[in-house]
Scaffold this motif. Structure first.
Motif, short mmCIF file in Angstrom:
data_model
loop_
_atom_site.label_atom_id
_atom_site.label_comp_id
_atom_site.label_asym_id
_atom_site.label_seq_id
_atom_site.Cartn_x
_atom_site.Cartn_y
_atom_site.Cartn_z
N GLU B 102 5.42 15.69 -14.58
CA GLU B 102 4.74 16.38 -15.53
C GLU B 102 3.66 15.79 -16.00
OE1 GLU B 102 7.44 18.47 -17.83
OE2 GLU B 102 8.46 19.04 -16.14
N GLY B 103 2.44 16.25 -16.36
CA GLY B 103 1.36 15.47 -16.91
C GLY B 103 1.10 14.71 -15.71
N GLY B 104 0.06 13.80 -16.05
CA GLY B 104 -0.65 13.07 -14.96
C GLY B 104 -1.42 14.04 -14.00
N PHE B 105 -1.81 13.31 -13.06
CA PHE B 105 -2.56 13.95 -11.93
C PHE B 105 -1.71 14.05 -10.63
CE2 PHE B 105 -3.75 9.83 -11.32
CZ PHE B 105 -4.00 9.43 -10.09
N ASP B 106 -2.30 14.90 -9.91
CA ASP B 106 -1.59 15.28 -8.30
C ASP B 106 -2.37 14.80 -7.45
OD1 ASP B 106 0.51 16.52 -9.70
OD2 ASP B 106 -0.13 18.36 -9.27
N PRO B 107 -1.85 13.64 -7.00
CA PRO B 107 -2.85 13.16 -5.81
C PRO B 107 -2.70 13.87 -4.59
CG PRO B 107 -1.14 11.21 -6.47
CD PRO B 107 -0.67 12.68 -7.19
N GLU B 108 -3.69 13.99 -3.76
CA GLU B 108 -3.77 14.83 -2.67
C GLU B 108 -3.52 14.09 -1.36
OE1 GLU B 108 -7.16 16.83 0.31
OE2 GLU B 108 -7.91 15.98 -1.74
N LEU B 109 -2.51 14.71 -0.72
CA LEU B 109 -2.23 13.81 0.67
C LEU B 109 -3.17 13.92 1.66
CD1 LEU B 109 0.10 12.24 2.13
CD2 LEU B 109 0.87 14.44 3.04
N VAL B 110 -3.79 12.70 2.04
CA VAL B 110 -4.63 12.56 3.03
C VAL B 110 -3.55 12.43 4.43
CG1 VAL B 110 -6.45 11.33 4.16
CG2 VAL B 110 -6.17 11.36 1.73
N GLN B 111 -2.88 11.20 4.58
CA GLN B 111 -2.34 11.04 5.79
C GLN B 111 -1.19 10.10 5.61
OE1 GLN B 111 -3.44 12.33 9.08
NE2 GLN B 111 -1.46 11.61 9.43
N LEU B 112 -0.14 10.25 6.52
CA LEU B 112 0.88 9.39 6.39
C LEU B 112 0.82 8.45 7.57
CD1 LEU B 112 3.98 11.43 5.78
CD2 LEU B 112 3.20 9.67 4.29
N TYR B 113 1.27 7.10 7.47
CA TYR B 113 1.09 6.21 8.65
C TYR B 113 2.50 5.29 8.41
CZ TYR B 113 -3.96 6.76 8.39
OH TYR B 113 -5.22 7.25 8.31
N ILE B 114 3.09 4.98 9.88
CA ILE B 114 3.93 4.20 9.93
C ILE B 114 3.47 2.47 10.48
CG2 ILE B 114 6.13 3.70 11.12
CD1 ILE B 114 6.67 6.58 11.27
N GLU B 115 3.88 1.73 9.80
CA GLU B 115 3.38 0.28 10.02
C GLU B 115 3.99 0.22 11.55
OE1 GLU B 115 1.91 -2.51 8.50
OE2 GLU B 115 1.85 -2.97 10.60
N SER B 116 2.75 -0.41 12.46
CA SER B 116 3.23 -0.48 13.76
C SER B 116 2.34 -1.48 14.49
CB SER B 116 3.00 0.92 14.52
OG SER B 116 1.53 1.33 14.51
N ASN B 117 1.39 -2.11 13.82
CA ASN B 117 0.53 -3.08 14.24
C ASN B 117 0.70 -4.36 14.10
OD1 ASN B 117 -0.47 -3.10 11.79
ND2 ASN B 117 -2.69 -2.49 12.55
N GLY B 118 1.91 -4.68 13.29
CA GLY B 118 2.22 -6.18 12.75
C GLY B 118 1.29 -6.70 11.77
N ILE B 119 0.40 -5.87 11.40
CA ILE B 119 -0.44 -6.64 10.08
C ILE B 119 -0.10 -6.08 8.92
CG2 ILE B 119 -2.95 -6.96 9.59
CD1 ILE B 119 -3.70 -6.42 12.39
N PRO B 120 0.45 -6.83 7.80
CA PRO B 120 0.77 -6.06 7.01
C PRO B 120 -0.37 -5.37 5.94
CG PRO B 120 1.24 -8.36 6.92
CD PRO B 120 0.25 -8.20 8.03
N GLY B 121 0.13 -4.06 5.51
CA GLY B 121 -0.83 -3.29 4.76
C GLY B 121 -1.34 -2.40 5.86
N LEU B 122 -1.94 -1.32 5.31
CA LEU B 122 -2.60 -0.19 6.14
C LEU B 122 -3.86 -0.44 6.82
CD1 LEU B 122 -2.56 2.90 7.13
CD2 LEU B 122 -3.48 3.69 4.97
N GLN B 123 -3.87 -0.18 7.97
CA GLN B 123 -5.06 -0.25 8.99
C GLN B 123 -5.11 0.95 9.64
OE1 GLN B 123 -2.97 -3.17 9.83
NE2 GLN B 123 -3.55 -4.04 7.78
N SER B 124 -6.31 1.68 9.49
CA SER B 124 -6.14 3.10 10.16
C SER B 124 -7.08 3.07 11.25
CB SER B 124 -6.64 4.30 9.34
OG SER B 124 -7.84 3.83 8.64
N GLY B 125 -7.44 3.76 12.14
CA GLY B 125 -8.18 3.78 13.26
C GLY B 125 -7.58 3.11 14.52
N ASN B 126 -8.57 2.75 15.20
CA ASN B 126 -8.08 1.97 16.64
C ASN B 126 -7.30 0.78 16.37
OD1 ASN B 126 -8.40 3.05 19.26
ND2 ASN B 126 -10.52 2.38 19.45
N GLY B 127 -6.21 0.62 16.95
CA GLY B 127 -5.68 -0.58 16.76
C GLY B 127 -4.82 -0.58 15.42
N GLY B 128 -5.10 0.37 14.62
CA GLY B 128 -4.36 0.39 13.24
C GLY B 128 -2.86 0.79 13.44
N ASP B 129 -2.49 1.39 12.22
CA ASP B 129 -1.07 1.52 12.29
C ASP B 129 -0.83 3.20 12.69
OD1 ASP B 129 0.05 -0.73 11.25
OD2 ASP B 129 -1.02 -0.07 9.26
#
Lengths: 167, 342
Positions: B102-129
């Protein structure tokens, strides 16, 4: 009868004789042993007290507590010697023994931490842990042994129990 | 199984449960003597108990607290661990709620990712998660294994400083989706601990819903929170009034439109060298001498150079006003001017 039929008849007589021998052997000096298992379920009664009840069980999930009951009956026609009945129960590998739960009236109960090679009272048992010798915990027990002190007359029976938690 | 191998990445500290489908066998032996003579050892029939599949899951935020976001990114990523704490393999449906607090703001969902490339943190795109699409990419998580999930979010503009926006990630057991059609922990009929699903477990054992699904102590879901940090500039352009020269407000040739550019800085901190510009389309002609900042007149000529940074640039048809530095929460600055319809 043909030769083949004679051979078959002889074979039949042999098998019958063996079967009669087995039945006869089991008849006169036997102790029967049975195990059963129930699940120990903790329930909150209407006064807010936790009570435990036993439920028949076909299947369990990890952390469930099981009660095993081993029943022995003198099904023969001769008295079994006092102090000679020794019941040994290796704990299933997927379970942990719950301290203080092994019971059996008229029995002396000891435990093994080495797969049944040696047995002792809980306070005497030791294990090697982290390179040092330490007092054994209930979770270290591998086998439970009960020695039934009284003699067991024909038709008499007794039972012993213990609880484990499924890993 | 492909997924199970892919995601068997993290080490977990959860206690291993006996695998679903295992048979627990207990056998006792008895020795005895009659008249001092040892008798043959008696072995009991075995008591055999089947291990059912206990369905448990632990969803935990990996962020260790608030994730700070600042302009101009307007994007934030929240990360979660989803651990299968049950004793069987299970497919999980991942669900995100953005309207959590309640209160605060509602973020807007862009995309969910599952870690899959072994590099910590989110990498999107080619070779990404791996991009996750619910119902299509539902991961099979082995017993005691953990996957890492990234939730990519957009943040609305016009946020006050230190405002917070939370999302909730839930991992719904595929068994529930399959057997009940429920896909969200808030769905009516979402199973509670002790519910059973005969034959739907590994090796066709029964599935029993575990304590992680206790409604008040559920670890099916976890919340992660973004917090506005640093300044975020937001600007709105409004047509305040139209005057068509005949007392009306029709947008006809010769009509003059009064525009307002309203800028504010939200979040925390301040921005420097803020310049508001607005390039007029070919249909509009700037009306000379109408440029104002917060109701005070500005001239159009950018002179003297270096001191007057406001005016109208005829070469580019652009209104430009230098505001300078502006602190978050300092309120609106308003630039107004008029333009005539050609």
């Amino acid at each position: 009868m043909t030769v083949k039929e004679i051979r078959m008849f002889r074979r039949f007589v042999q098998v019958l004789g063996l079967a009669l021998l087995l039945v006869g052997g089991a008849a006169h000096a036997g102790v029967e042993l049975a195990t059963s298992v129930k699940k120990v379920v903790a329930v909150l009664d209407e006064n807010g007290q936790v009570t435990r009840r036993l439920e028949a069980v076909e299947s369990v999930v990890p952390e469930d507590v099981l009660l095993y009951t081993i029943t022995f009956t003198n099904a023969g026609d001769e008295t079994v010697d006092a102090g000679s009945i020794v019941i040994t129960n290796p704990l299933p590998a997927e379970t942990v023994y719950l301290e203080g739960t092994a019971a059996g009236s008229g029995t002396e109960i000891t435990f093994s931490v080495d797969g049944g090679e040696t047995f002792g009272k809980p306070e005497t048992l030791e294990v090697q842990r982290d390179g040092t010798t330490q007092a054994a915990q209930a979770a270290d027990y591998t086998t439970i042994r009960w020695i039934f002190e009284p003699a067991l007359d024909p038709g008499q029976s007794g039972d012993v129990t213990f609880n484990v938690r499924l890993k | 199984m492909i997924f199970a191998l892919l995601f068997a990445a993290s080490t977990a500290s959860w206690a291993l449960g006996t695998d679903a489908g295992t048979l627990i066998t207990n056998t006792a032996t008895l020795s005895f003597e009659i008249d001092g003579a040892a008798q043959p050892i008696v072995e009991s029939a075995s008591a055999i108990t089947r291990v059912d599949e206990r369905l448990d899951v632990a969803t935990v935020s990996r962020d260790g607290g608030l994730v700070l976001i600042s302009s101009p990114s307007r994007q934030g990523v929240l990360s979660f661990d989803v651990t299968n704490t049950g004793n069987g393999d299970e497919v999980f449906r991942l669900v995100v709620d953005t309207d959590v607090d309640e209160g605060g703001f509602d973020p807007e969902l862009v995309q969910l990712y599952i870690e899959s490339n072994g590099i910590p943190g989110l990498q999107s795109g080619n070779g990404g998660d791996l991009v996750y699409v619910g119902g299509t990419d539902d991961p099979l998580i082995g017993s005691d294994e953990t996957i890492v999930v990234y939730v990519e979010l957009n943040v609305p503009d016009s946020l006050p400083g230190a405002d917070e926006g939370s999302v909730r990630l839930s991992a719904v057991a595929g068994t529930f989706v399959q057997a009940l059609g429920v896909t969200h922990p808030d769905d009516t009929g979402f199973p509670v601990p002790g519910a059973t699903f005969p034959g739907l477990g590994d090796r066709s054992v029964d599935v029993v819903v575990g304590l992680s699904h206790e409604p008040r102590a559920s670890t099916v879901s976890a919340v992660g929170t973004l917090q506005v940090d640093g300044p975020i500039v937001s600007m709105h352009k409004t047509a305040l009034a139209v005057s068509d020269g005949t007392g009306g407000s029709r947008v006809i040739s010769g009509a003059e439109i009064t525009y307002e550019l309203a800028v504010q800085v939200v979040g925390t901190g301040s921005v420097g060298q803020l310049v508001l510009t607005d390039q007029l389309p070919p249909e509009l002609a700037y009306v000379p001498g109408t440029l104002m900042l917060d109701g005070a007149e500005l001239d159009d000529d950018f002179l003297p150079a270096g001191q007057d940074d406001a005016g109208f640039d005829h070469a580019t048809d652009t209104v430009s006003v230098a505001i300078g530095s502006m602190a978050a929460g300092s309120g609106l600055r308003r630039v107004t001017f008029r333009a005539a319809v050609r």
